[in-house]
Design a protein around this motif. Structure first.
Motif, short mmCIF file in Angstrom:
data_model
loop_
_atom_site.label_atom_id
_atom_site.label_comp_id
_atom_site.label_asym_id
_atom_site.label_seq_id
_atom_site.Cartn_x
_atom_site.Cartn_y
_atom_site.Cartn_z
N MET A 110 2.48 9.42 -9.31
CA MET A 110 2.39 8.34 -8.32
C MET A 110 1.39 7.30 -8.81
O MET A 110 0.30 7.64 -9.30
N LEU A 111 1.72 6.03 -8.71
CA LEU A 111 0.83 4.97 -9.12
C LEU A 111 -0.40 4.93 -8.22
O LEU A 111 -0.33 5.20 -7.01
N TRP A 112 -1.55 4.53 -8.83
CA TRP A 112 -2.80 4.51 -8.06
C TRP A 112 -2.73 3.51 -6.92
O TRP A 112 -3.29 3.75 -5.85
N ARG A 113 -2.05 2.39 -7.16
CA ARG A 113 -1.96 1.43 -6.06
C ARG A 113 -1.13 1.98 -4.89
O ARG A 113 -1.38 1.65 -3.73
N THR A 114 -0.16 2.84 -5.22
CA THR A 114 0.62 3.47 -4.16
C THR A 114 -0.22 4.48 -3.39
O THR A 114 -0.15 4.57 -2.16
N VAL A 115 -1.04 5.23 -4.14
CA VAL A 115 -1.94 6.19 -3.50
C VAL A 115 -2.90 5.48 -2.56
O VAL A 115 -3.11 5.89 -1.41
N ARG A 136 -2.56 2.51 -1.19
CA ARG A 136 -1.88 1.87 -0.07
C ARG A 136 -1.47 2.86 1.01
O ARG A 136 -1.50 2.56 2.20
N SER A 137 -1.10 4.06 0.59
CA SER A 137 -0.60 5.05 1.55
C SER A 137 -1.67 5.96 2.11
O SER A 137 -1.42 6.70 3.06
#
Length: 427
Positions: free
Chosen positions: A1-6, A8-9
């Motif tokens: 999982m991308l860090w920006r996704t982590v 954001r979620s």
């Protein structure tokens, strides 16, 4: 999982501004109430007051992420990776949440204390991060095993109770195991006690290790054994370090940090007083001269070291002194630092009533203002000291010597105010 996704979620992302606002608005008065101006350890210690509020936020966010981990069957989607490796990306934003909360607390204390000399207390920040990591990981485990609503509520309550409640119970050293005992640190002449800080780190490391073992794919029996060993080692090590420490675990600051100038007298000050050092030295020298004119022997070294050696006197430790405070400090340096040993063995100590009037007389003799003396020692004792000051010099000196003796034994009673006799009539 991308860090920006982590990021954001993560629940920590939307909780961060709420935590920052909570610390800045609701804790600001308590955080800044006891900061020693200009002194880094005090700035860091005062910021630690926020830890019992920031740690529960980390535990709650950790529990939320743990519940998401279970509900999303993350382990099933990546069966070749260990549970710890899968949990770490979810926990990093939670730990960052705690760092944000403590950064806001530190910003408030720094803006109040304006520390200058010395280095920031990096060790305190390390303690904060280790403790916050332990709470985040413990909350994550609760979230993995319990329903979301139950896990987050339980994590919030347990985390707050375990960090805040020990400060209200005895034995006193229990409080140092959970936060390091730093909120009350420190006056200019004090430094944090390393044992208290190490105690909190050892316990937190035990919890972190236990959580890591719980997330690692091991045989059930081995995993339980390792978790037990980690928790027992953390509790035992932390308790042995904290055991016997007082409520305020501080030590004396190194005398080598004092800056001494002059010869008669030699005045030694902490570097944080550099801006007002000229005023302090002048006021201390003038106070010493006045006391000597009154017939009193004053040591040649006047220092801010609380326990000086022979030939030196402790004059006080003020972050923002006034000339009157300095003069009063030089006067009080001629009194014993505490009651005699006999008074600590349940013996009668009639000389206790002599302290405030005698200290007030010394302060007035050294040149302190009557207003300063009255505010510090009380109107009644200041009036007694003023009445003594109207007596002849020899009578004043005899009164002081009698009271000085009363403060050092358990048999001598305080001297009465000398019979009224002005200096002019005495001549």
């Amino acid at each position: 999982m991308l860090w920006r996704t982590v990021a954001r979620s993560s629940s920590a992302t939307w909780l961060a501004p709420l935590l920052a606002a909570f610390v800045a608005v609701l804790l600001s008065d308590d955080l800044t109430a006891s900061v020693t101006s200009g002194y880094w350890p005090s700035v860091g210690g005062a910021a630690t007051f926020a830890l019992p509020f920031v740690a529960p936020a980390c535990a709650t966010a950790g529990a939320w992420e743990g519940a998401r981990f279970t509900r999303g069957n993350v382990a099933g989607w990546a069966p070749t990776r260990s549970g710890l490796a899968l949990a770490l990306p979810l926990l990093l934003p939670v730990i960052a949440l705690g760092a944000v909360g403590m950064a806001v607390a530190a910003a408030l204390t720094i803006s109040t204390g304006h520390p200058g000399a010395g280095m920031p207390p990096v060790g305190m920040a390390v303690v904060w991060l280790v403790v916050l990591t332990a709470h985040a990981m413990a909350g994550f485990l609760l979230g993995k095993r319990l329903p979301l609503v139950v896990a987050t509520s339980l994590a919030l309550v347990l985390s707050f109770v375990l960090t805040a409640y020990p400060a209200a119970i005895e034995p006193l050293w229990l409080r140092h195991m959970v936060t390091g005992g730093m909120p009350s640190c420190c006056s200019l002449g004090q430094v944090p006690n390393g044992r208290a800080e190490a105690s909190a780190v050892v316990l937190a490391c035990g919890v972190i290790a236990a959580a890591a073992f719980a997330l690692t794919a091991l045989a059930a029996r081995l995993r339980r054994a390792l978790i037990t060993v980690a928790l027992v080692a953390g509790l035992t090590g932390s308790g042995s370090l904290a055991y016997g420490l007082p409520a305020d675990p501080v030590g004396a600051r190194a005398a080598e940090e004092l800056r001494c100038t002059g010869d008669n007298p030699r005045v030694c000050l902490w570097p944080e007083l550099s801006r007002s050092s000229a005023m302090v030295r002048h006021s201390a020298a003038e106070a010493r001269r006045r006391l000597q004119q009154a017939g009193l022997a004053v040591p040649g070294t006047l220092t801010m070291e609380e326990h000086p050696g022979n030939g030196a006197a402790f004059i006080g430790s003020w972050p923002e002194p006034t000339p009157s405070e300095v003069r009063a400090g030089v006067g009080s340096a001629l009194l014993p630092s505490g009651p005699p040993a006999c008074a600590q063995s349940d013996s009668a100590f009639p000389g206790a009533d002599a302290y405030s009037p005698t200290a007030a007389w010394l302060a007035l003799t050294a040149g302190a203002t009557p207003q300063e003396v009255a505010s510090h020692y009380g109107e009644k004792d200041a009036a007694v000291a003023a009445a003594v000051r109207h007596s002849a010099g020899a009578q004043q000196l005899a009164w002081f010597r009698h009271n000085s003796k009363a403060l050092r034994d358990c048999t001598t009673r305080p001297a009465p105010v000398p019979t009224h006799q002005t200096r002019e009539s005495a001549r």
